[in-house]
Motif scaffolding. Structure first.
Motif, PDB file in Angstrom:
ATOM      1  N   GLY A 135     -34.609 -55.624 -70.419  1.00 28.23           N
ATOM      2  CA  GLY A 135     -34.401 -56.751 -71.317  1.00 28.23           C
ATOM      3  C   GLY A 135     -33.027 -56.788 -71.926  1.00 28.23           C
ATOM      4  O   GLY A 135     -32.674 -57.769 -72.600  1.00 28.23           O
ATOM      5  N   SER A 155     -31.882 -61.451 -67.970  1.00 26.57           N
ATOM      6  CA  SER A 155     -33.126 -60.932 -68.550  1.00 26.57           C
ATOM      7  C   SER A 155     -34.151 -60.662 -67.461  1.00 26.57           C
ATOM      8  O   SER A 155     -35.204 -61.296 -67.397  1.00 26.57           O
ATOM      9  N   ASP A 211     -32.624 -51.862 -74.163  1.00 31.00           N
ATOM     10  CA  ASP A 211     -33.825 -52.640 -74.429  1.00 31.00           C
ATOM     11  C   ASP A 211     -34.906 -52.144 -73.481  1.00 31.00           C
ATOM     12  O   ASP A 211     -34.681 -51.230 -72.685  1.00 31.00           O
ATOM     13  N   ARG A 224     -37.106 -59.457 -65.007  1.00 32.12           N
ATOM     14  CA  ARG A 224     -38.498 -59.063 -65.257  1.00 32.12           C
ATOM     15  C   ARG A 224     -39.125 -58.338 -64.087  1.00 32.12           C
ATOM     16  O   ARG A 224     -39.944 -57.450 -64.274  1.00 32.12           O
ATOM     17  N   CYS A 237     -30.587 -57.296 -70.240  1.00 28.57           N
ATOM     18  CA  CYS A 237     -29.903 -58.171 -69.271  1.00 28.57           C
ATOM     19  C   CYS A 237     -29.011 -57.393 -68.316  1.00 28.57           C
ATOM     20  O   CYS A 237     -27.929 -57.864 -67.927  1.00 28.57           O
TER      21      CYS A 237
END
Length: 317
Positions: A124, A146, A106, A148, A126
């Motif tokens: 993203g 997740s 991701d 950031r 995870c």
């Protein structure tokens, strides 16, 4: 407050979010301001404000859906995402990728260079992944909620991760989990939606201070929290914005910090006071902040402009 503007004429209605990530890097004997939006990449000379480089990005460089984090590697390189699920070490001379790192499933949300020739990425999908910089080999993978943002402890021995499940603390270089703290959202005079958010524990940004003995973190309820890294105990909090705090940077003199919000405000804070020490409303939500070499604050805004702001004097009245 003195304000100068670095304009990003994107000329594309599909790229309405404005510059998302910014960084201030040494370049060509001076200082360069780099900014990326979802589809464009800009470089300005900080002093002259001249746009010295501009490129419309393609999927060869950057996903059209995910802006890249910009992180200084050394005087000749920086880190940023490349393609949909990749990131790369880029040249500050050519603005082309030197080495690409591939294995995420991701978008890459954050990249952090580490001591010992290592680099950490957060995606993203995870996961956190630890890489060898020279070989681009993935050395380790661990799960994270997740993630950031990544904050490196000044000692280089720990990282704090801001993500959908709150704040996670990991040891380096083992990536063994140390602690996990879920934010408790609150309603405030500026924000009455905090307790009604569907994800009431997410953290949007995090930084270390005080030699790594304190974390500053913030989420969708607009509150900045001063937190013990190991226990999650909150010592102090600032009601900073009426919506999400999108970014946070420490002032160079250590007296306080700056926040940029989804409400379009840049706000200045002292550590010894709860009241805002100064604020500026920009032309749209503040997507990212960066600290300049002389203490300036650069704010990337949704209106397509990067603002260079001289902070107000934060002396105690």
């Amino acid at each position: 407050m003195d304000v100068v503007m670095y304009e990003a004429d994107m000329g594309d209605p599909d790229d309405e979010g404005g510059p998302a990530f910014i960084s201030v890097l040494p370049h060509a004997g001076g200082t360069a301001l780099l900014a990326s939006s979802t589809r464009y990449f800009f470089v300005w000379d900080v002093v002259s404000r001249e746009n010295v480089y501009f490129e419309e990005l393609t999927l060869d460089y950057l996903s059209d859906e995910c802006p890249c984090p910009l992180v200084l590697s050394d005087e000749g390189h920086f880190w940023a995402s490349r393609g949909r699920f990749e990131f790369a070490l880029w040249s500050l001379k050519t603005f082309k990728p030197v080495r690409t790192f591939e294995r995420h499933r991701d978008y890459v949300n954050a990249v952090q260079p580490l001591p010992g020739g290592l680099v950490l990425s957060a995606s993203g999908d995870c996961t956190l992944r630890l890489w060898d910089v020279q070989t681009a080999e993935c050395l380790q993978e661990v799960s994270a909620g997740s993630p950031r943002r990544i904050a490196l402890c000044p000692s280089g021995r720990r990282v704090a991760i801001a993500g959908a499940s709150g704040i996670e603390l990991f040891d380096l270089p083992s990536l063994s989990p140390i602690a996990h703290h879920r934010l408790q959202y609150q309603d405030t005079p500026l924000n009455t939606v905090g307790s009604r958010r569907s994800r009431r524990e997410a953290a949007d940004t995090v930084v270390f201070r005080s030699h790594g003995t304190e974390l500053l973190c913030a989420g969708h309820d607009g509150i900045v929290r001063s937190m013990e890294p190991e226990t999650g105990r909150v010592h102090k909090q600032w009601v900073a914005h009426g919506d999400s705090v999108n970014d946070l940077v420490l002032l160079r003199d250590g007296s306080g910090f700056v926040t940029g919000g989804e409400d379009g405000d840049v706000r200045f804070w002292r550590f010894d006071r709860e009241e805002c020490a100064g604020s500026l409303t920009l032309g749209g939500q503040v997507n990212g902040l960066a600290l300049g070499p002389s203490g300036q604050i650069f704010a990337a805004c949704q209106d397509g402009i990067v603002y260079g702001i001289t902070p107000p004097a934060l002396e105690t009245p």
